[in-house]
Design a protein around this motif. Structure first.
Motif, PDB file in Angstrom:
ATOM      1  N   THR A 145       0.835  -1.204   0.000  1.00 25.52           N
ATOM      2  CA  THR A 145       0.000   0.000   0.000  1.00 25.52           C
ATOM      3  C   THR A 145       0.869   1.254   0.000  1.00 25.52           C
ATOM      4  OG1 THR A 145      -1.759  -1.185   1.169  1.00 25.52           O
ATOM      5  CG2 THR A 145      -1.834   1.211   1.250  1.00 25.52           C
TER       6      THR A 145
ATOM      7  N   CYS B 225       2.498   1.661  -3.444  1.00 23.52           N
ATOM      8  CA  CYS B 225       1.494   2.092  -4.430  1.00 23.52           C
ATOM      9  C   CYS B 225       1.206   3.584  -4.259  1.00 23.52           C
ATOM     10  CB  CYS B 225       0.214   1.276  -4.295  1.00 23.52           C
ATOM     11  SG  CYS B 225       0.325  -0.373  -5.001  1.00 23.52           S
ATOM     12  N   GLU B 226       1.059   4.034  -3.015  1.00 29.51           N
ATOM     13  CA  GLU B 226       0.806   5.453  -2.768  1.00 29.51           C
ATOM     14  C   GLU B 226       1.991   6.306  -3.223  1.00 29.51           C
ATOM     15  OE1 GLU B 226      -0.137   5.764   1.385  1.00 29.51           O
ATOM     16  OE2 GLU B 226      -2.106   4.813   1.116  1.00 29.51           O
TER      17      GLU B 226
ATOM     18  N   ASP C  73       1.852   6.615  -6.902  1.00 30.86           N
ATOM     19  CA  ASP C  73       0.520   6.981  -7.390  1.00 30.86           C
ATOM     20  C   ASP C  73      -0.117   5.850  -8.203  1.00 30.86           C
ATOM     21  OD1 ASP C  73      -1.675   8.669  -7.589  1.00 30.86           O
ATOM     22  OD2 ASP C  73      -0.972   9.551  -9.479  1.00 30.86           O
TER      23      ASP C  73
ATOM     24  N   THR D 123      -2.784   2.299  -7.930  1.00 28.77           N
ATOM     25  CA  THR D 123      -3.817   1.600  -7.166  1.00 28.77           C
ATOM     26  C   THR D 123      -3.599   0.108  -7.363  1.00 28.77           C
ATOM     27  OG1 THR D 123      -5.386   1.510  -8.999  1.00 28.77           O
ATOM     28  CG2 THR D 123      -5.459   3.476  -7.571  1.00 28.77           C
ATOM     29  N   MET D 124      -4.242  -0.691  -6.530  1.00 30.57           N
ATOM     30  CA  MET D 124      -4.131  -2.134  -6.693  1.00 30.57           C
ATOM     31  C   MET D 124      -4.712  -2.551  -8.053  1.00 30.57           C
ATOM     32  SD  MET D 124      -2.381  -3.059  -4.218  1.00 30.57           S
ATOM     33  CE  MET D 124      -2.437  -4.821  -4.160  1.00 30.57           C
ATOM     34  N   GLU D 125      -5.704  -1.847  -8.522  1.00 32.12           N
ATOM     35  CA  GLU D 125      -6.286  -2.157  -9.839  1.00 32.12           C
ATOM     36  C   GLU D 125      -5.281  -1.873 -10.954  1.00 32.12           C
ATOM     37  OE1 GLU D 125      -8.803  -3.803 -12.451  1.00 32.12           O
ATOM     38  OE2 GLU D 125      -9.032  -3.841 -10.279  1.00 32.12           O
ATOM     39  N   ASP D 126      -4.403  -0.880 -10.763  1.00 38.94           N
ATOM     40  CA  ASP D 126      -3.350  -0.604 -11.758  1.00 38.94           C
ATOM     41  C   ASP D 126      -2.407  -1.792 -11.905  1.00 38.94           C
ATOM     42  OD1 ASP D 126      -4.243   2.000 -12.237  1.00 38.94           O
ATOM     43  OD2 ASP D 126      -2.943   2.855 -10.686  1.00 38.94           O
TER      44      ASP D 126
END
Length: 129
Positions: free
Chosen positions: A100, A103-104, A107, A109-112
């Motif tokens: 997490t 990812c932050e 920039d 998301t888990m969907e990316d």
């Protein structure tokens, strides 16, 4: 005889690779046989670091999910002691937190991270969190 067999094997691998690359759409100026099959890898020098991080995080997330499923299966089977279950659970939670954070930072998301494999579907389960 062995050299011929090896040559045939290499030829088969080369043909399989060529067929795989045929699935990747051509550039925007070139017609595609089927639109939307897969996304072409973007190689913009300004985003190469982010794209590389995206690929690495995708692999790490896939491995994390596989480890989580294996751990759950072992818990269900009763293969682990209570202290082992606790340690595995803590490790998976820490790995999820790190994912997490990364990812932050980039920039994402888990969907990316969920690559679209065209007719095979998505790499990661859609309901993963």
């Amino acid at each position: 005889m062995a050299d011929t067999t090896r040559g045939d094997d290499l030829q088969e691998v080369a043909q399989a690779a060529a067929r795989a690359f045929d699935l990747v759409p051509t550039g925007p100026d070139e017609p595609t046989p089927r639109d939307g099959i897969a996304q072409r890898l973007e190689t913009d020098p300004d985003t190469v670091e982010r794209d590389l991080i995206k690929l690495v995080l995708t692999i790490v997330e896939l491995l994390r999910q596989l480890m989580e499923r294996t751990a759950l299966h072992r818990v269900d089977q009763g293969d682990l002691r209570e202290d082992q279950e606790e340690r595995i659970g803590m490790t998976l939670m820490i790995l999820q937190d790190r994912m997490t954070e990364l990812c932050e930072r980039y920039d994402l998301t888990m969907e990316d991270l969920n690559l679209d494999l065209g007719p095979l579907g998505s790499l990661l389960p859609r309901d993963s969190g």
